[in-house]
Design an enzyme around this catalytic site. Structure first.
Site, PDB file in Angstrom:
ATOM      1  N   CYS A  46       0.846  -1.206   0.000  1.00  0.00           N
ATOM      2  CA  CYS A  46       0.000   0.000   0.000  1.00  0.00           C
ATOM      3  C   CYS A  46       0.874   1.246   0.000  1.00  0.00           C
ATOM      4  O   CYS A  46       0.625   2.203  -0.757  1.00  0.00           O
ATOM      5  CB  CYS A  46      -0.909   0.013   1.222  1.00  0.00           C
ATOM      6  SG  CYS A  46      -2.051  -1.369   1.334  1.00  0.00           S
ATOM      7  N   CYS A 110     -21.072  41.525  -4.399  1.00  0.00           N
ATOM      8  CA  CYS A 110     -21.546  41.016  -5.686  1.00  0.00           C
ATOM      9  C   CYS A 110     -20.863  39.694  -6.003  1.00  0.00           C
ATOM     10  O   CYS A 110     -20.024  39.208  -5.250  1.00  0.00           O
ATOM     11  CB  CYS A 110     -21.272  42.024  -6.796  1.00  0.00           C
ATOM     12  SG  CYS A 110     -19.510  42.363  -7.040  1.00  0.00           S
ATOM     13  N   ASP A 514     -41.212   1.868  -1.852  1.00  0.00           N
ATOM     14  CA  ASP A 514     -41.213   0.635  -1.085  1.00  0.00           C
ATOM     15  C   ASP A 514     -42.609   0.514  -0.465  1.00  0.00           C
ATOM     16  O   ASP A 514     -43.326   1.503  -0.315  1.00  0.00           O
ATOM     17  CB  ASP A 514     -40.141   0.714   0.012  1.00  0.00           C
ATOM     18  CG  ASP A 514     -40.220  -0.450   0.978  1.00  0.00           C
ATOM     19  OD1 ASP A 514     -40.252  -1.603   0.511  1.00  0.00           O
ATOM     20  OD2 ASP A 514     -40.294  -0.191   2.188  1.00  0.00           O
ATOM     21  N   ASP A 716     -37.578   3.358   3.449  1.00  0.00           N
ATOM     22  CA  ASP A 716     -37.265   3.660   4.847  1.00  0.00           C
ATOM     23  C   ASP A 716     -36.341   2.657   5.503  1.00  0.00           C
ATOM     24  O   ASP A 716     -35.921   2.866   6.644  1.00  0.00           O
ATOM     25  CB  ASP A 716     -38.556   3.741   5.666  1.00  0.00           C
ATOM     26  CG  ASP A 716     -39.180   2.365   5.882  1.00  0.00           C
ATOM     27  OD1 ASP A 716     -39.040   1.504   4.990  1.00  0.00           O
ATOM     28  OD2 ASP A 716     -39.785   2.147   6.945  1.00  0.00           O
ATOM     29  N   ASP A 720     -33.758  -0.862   1.517  1.00  0.00           N
ATOM     30  CA  ASP A 720     -34.054   0.136   0.494  1.00  0.00           C
ATOM     31  C   ASP A 720     -32.826   0.937   0.088  1.00  0.00           C
ATOM     32  O   ASP A 720     -32.879   1.663  -0.908  1.00  0.00           O
ATOM     33  CB  ASP A 720     -35.131   1.108   0.997  1.00  0.00           C
ATOM     34  CG  ASP A 720     -36.441   0.413   1.308  1.00  0.00           C
ATOM     35  OD1 ASP A 720     -36.784  -0.537   0.584  1.00  0.00           O
ATOM     36  OD2 ASP A 720     -37.102   0.800   2.286  1.00  0.00           O
TER      37      ASP A 720
END
Length: 835
Positions: A46, A110, A514, A716, A720
């Site tokens: 790594c 601005c 769902d 929910d 899902d």
């Protein structure tokens, strides 16, 4: 300050002599050694991969990765963006933690100012990006973890010509100026004085159509105009000079140049006996000051919803000690496990659980629910809710930044501070706007001189060009609408994650739901239990309870509640294994059992047999059917279980609202086809897809998208989350799992499907206001600048138009603050929507 994986490990050494490995003969473009925290390293391979990735960046040298310290160090050139460093590490498969800093910035007027602040902060080594919210006068800076000190950010803003200070917990929230109320009073006084001094100068022009003629003496005009120009208008000189020192321009520079030219030409006329333009310089400044005052008032209104949310948390709490003694303390010192007493009419100081007492709590400003919610022992309560007429003792479960209210405020702040995708076009335009206007004014001056007009005419026309040009409207168009729209949504229980959600909502033509917990109550009951031949009903219920005793699934809860009501104790189960979207299996008393859907029964080879007809009949009634079976060489069905789950009261209303908006509705469910179709008929759904696993729901959404549809998903639960992530727009239902909320772009604070239709409506309206504002701001300049250049607008008219442009953009955005959900009649709120 808040961020993801915040780290203090990345430091820029302030003293080059402290770095023995630094090359003192390095080229001047070397910025010094950076130390970056790295996440995800596990071995020497790594480290080597990260070293190669960083060494491949242009100008980077002396890269070293310390696996033990999880840190990399390198010498990078000044011009190398921090985002490029982070991107290189990410492409190698790892991550550099980032952190965010919020600053209040004073002096921006601005879009050009906003762009200059962003560029100044982006040049600070270690900064990944900066996003200015001009309407809120704030900037959010994202930096590599620990790489940037707040003092460096403040210094960078100061070098750009503005004042900055870090925002902490007590800082003003969106839409609120850092200045105290005395400063606001002083601004109103200056506007009133400027108008009072300018009125006598312009009065002869206003009275001329009525036959009243006569001008004030020149020395009187000079006396009235001079304090307006150099005292009340000093802010434009200061801000314009700061912009020039930073090598850029802004609206203040344009106003200062234009009014100074008109004032100087008037002094020349006063000396030589020519025409005077004192009224132009004074009235322009007075009108611009008036426009800025109206703009500041409108800005505060756009942030009113967030201020209302932030003010819900009380500063004091009544702490009950273990010995029963009560003491009033600061709410900030409460800890998890403390018990607090909330009297009638008081606000709940923190999230917690009711331990004593019963009362009704008003959570309207948190969830948008207008009716009080009854609470008793064991019920959860949210900090900021108003207690009704009962005394409550609450055990604290979350404090400070971990409370639900704090998370809501952070989410709304993030959304209001984000840039809509269309804003990037504005940023590119604002970067060249002021130089382009200065160039156009110069060309106007030269053009009129070339065609034979006098210096006076040419100069006045050039002044009109400078005065009418206003990048303010461009800078305010997007953030003002986002603040007003997301604030209105939050006030009614709809949390919009970021500005990109608004654009996604615009094209939605299909919404998928769902079933359980979304269109239904999510509290199913065991409606029928029919044992197979040779199995007693009580035995079937006992075995089913054993298989699901450790599950939190709503159907499992229905089984265990029925067993408890009938006094049936569950047998011990082992080797319990959940099968997502299908059911659960376990070993009970030496028997391998499975409880789940028809698909699971097909997988284990268990045929419904004589219960098949009964199952079809129950599904036709809208029942969800599960099967209990014994797994073995000869799998067999032991019982059929049918569950009923009432529809949410708002489900039909939600689908009707979507139909009226031209949005198709689809239900995605793991239920059998017959039960799903029965529910669909009752609700009037356009289509239903049944027997779906979680991954099937995501695949179904993928198919809809492949057909050219723009799809939203409402759910929910954990199951899902894949579908929410796959949709163009995910909408998480209130009370759902944290996984669902994290995967969604919109969170509904109440478990009410009507809010899904309302969420699409307010998101679309906010996106429309953004585009209307931008169209108006661009059109204003495209039309106004040529008119001024051709001499069709006087400086006074140009100044009025410039002030009007910003105010009109904000007024258009403020229409969103009057938005009301369509479900007003059902929930007791006043119905009605913005135009």
């Amino acid at each position: 300050m808040m961020g993801s994986s915040i780290s203090r490990g990345m430091l820029r050494d302030p003293d080059p002599s402290a770095l023995p490995d630094r090359d003192d003969t390095a080229a001047p473009e070397d910025a010094g050694r950076l130390r970056l925290p790295i996440e995800g390293m596990s071995c020497a391979a790594c480290a080597g991969r990260i070293e190669r990735a960083l060494a491949g960046l242009p100008g980077v040298r002396e890269v070293a990765v310390n696996l033990a310290a999880q840190r990399a160090s390198l010498i990078a050139p000044v011009g190398l963006p921090a985002a490029a460093i982070a991107s290189a590490v990410e492409e190698a498969g790892y991550a550099v933690p980032t952190e965010t800093h919020d600053l209040a910035v004073a002096g921006m007027t601005c879009a050009s100012c906003a762009g200059r602040v962003e560029r100044a902060l982006g040049a600070v080594p270690g900064v990944v990006g900066a996003a200015v919210n001009l309407a809120a006068e704030r900037v959010r800076v994202t930096a590599l973890g620990g790489a940037v000190a707040v003092a460096d950010l403040v210094a960078a803003v100061a070098a750009a010509g503005y004042e900055a200070r870090p925002l902490d917990a007590g800082a003003p929230v969106a839409g609120e100026k850092p200045a105290a109320s005395a400063g606001l009073d002083r601004e109103r006084m200056q506007v009133g004085l400027a108008l009072l001094l300018a009125l006598p100068l312009v009065a002869p022009m206003l009275l001329a159509p009525f036959g009243v003629h006569g001008m004030l003496p020149g020395w009187v005009q000079w006396g009235l105009a001079t304090p307006v120009q150099f005292w009340l208008g000093a802010r434009f000189y200061r801000a314009g000079w700061s912009a020039l020192r930073a090598g850029a321009g802004n609206m203040d520079l344009l106003v200062a140049l234009g009014t100074s030219a008109a004032y100087g030409l008037s002094l020349y006329g006063l000396w030589r006996g020519g025409h005077l333009y004192f009224e132009a310089s004074a009235v322009v400044i007075a009108l611009v000051l008036l426009g800025k005052a109206l703009e500041a008032r409108a800005r505060r209104r756009t942030g009113s919803a967030l201020r209302a949310l932030a003010s819900l948390s009380p500063e004091r709490a009544r702490l009950r000690h273990p010995d029963g003694r009560e003491e009033e303390v600061a709410a900030a010192i409460l800890r998890v496990g403390d018990r607090v007493v909330v009297r009638p009419g008081e606000r709940v100081p923190a999230d917690g659980t009711v331990r004593e007492g019963e009362s009704a709590l008003d959570e309207a400003l948190i969830t948008g629910e207008s009716l009080p919610v009854e609470k008793g022992p064991g019920d959860a309560v949210t900090g900021g809710a108003v207690n009704g007429n009962g005394l409550l003792v609450i055990e604290v479960r979350a404090v400070g930044a971990e409370t639900r209210l704090a998370r809501i405020v952070r989410l709304v702040e993030d959304a209001q501070g984000a840039k809509a995708p269309v804003q990037h076009l504005v940023d590119r335009v604002s970067a060249v706007f002021v130089p382009a206007v200065l160039g156009l004014a110069a060309l106007t001056l030269l053009g009129w001189l070339v065609v034979g007009a006098g210096l006076e005419t040419a100069l006045v026309t050039a002044v009109s060009v400078l005065v009418i040009a206003c990048p303010c409207a461009l800078g305010l168009a997007t953030p003002a609408a986002i603040m007003a729209g997301t604030g209105a949504a939050a006030r009614h229980g709809i949390l919009i994650r970021d500005a990109g959600v608004l654009e996604a909502a615009r094209g939605i033509d299909t919404i998928t739901f769902d079933k359980t917990g979304t269109l239904t109550e999510g509290r199913p009951t065991l409606a029928a239990l029919e044992p197979a031949e040779g199995t007693a009903r009580a035995e079937a219920l006992r075995l089913a309870t054993a298989v699901q005793a450790g599950s939190a699934h709503p159907l499992a809860r229905a089984v265990t509640e029925r067993a408890a009501s009938e006094g049936i104790a569950a047998a011990p189960a082992s080797m319990v294994r959940a099968l997502p979207g299908r059911g659960v299996c376990a070993r009970v008393e030496g028997r391998d059992l499975a409880l789940g859907s028809r698909r699971l029964m097909e997988e284990i080879g268990a045929a419904p047999g004589a219960l098949a007809g009964r199952a079809w009949a129950l599904e036709a009634e809208g029942r969800t059917v599960s099967w209990l079976a014994e797994i073995g060489p000869s799998p067999r069905i032991l019982a059929l279980l049918a569950f009923g789950d009432g529809l949410r009261p708002g489900a039909g209303t939600a689908l009707a609202a979507l139909r009226n908006a031209g949005i198709a509705s689809v239900m995605l469910t793991g239920d059998g086809q017959a039960a799903a179709e029965a529910t669909a008929r009752g609700l009037g759904l356009d289509r239903v897809a049944a027997g779906l696993l979680p991954e099937d729901k995501a695949a179904e959404i993928g198919r809809l998208k492949a057909q050219g549809h723009r799809v939203a998903m409402v759910g929910d639960g954990i199951n899902d989350a894949p579908a929410l992530a796959a949709a163009d727009l995910g909408i998480a239902m209130g009370g759902g799992t944290e996984v669902a909320v994290q995967a969604a772009g919109i969170t509904l604070m109440r478990a009410d499907p009507v809010l899904a239709a309302d969420a699409l409506d307010i998101a679309r309206r906010t996106d429309a206001r953004i585009r209307q504002n931008l169209a108006f701001a661009f059109a204003y300049n495209v039309i106004g600048l040529p008119l001024a250049a051709f001499g069709l607008l006087s400086p006074v008219v140009a100044g009025a138009a410039m002030a009007f442009s910003s105010v009109s953009v904000l007024a258009n955005a403020l229409v969103l603050t009057r938005w009301r959900p369509a479900a007003g009649v059902r929930t007791g709120r006043t119905p009605g929507r913005t135009s």
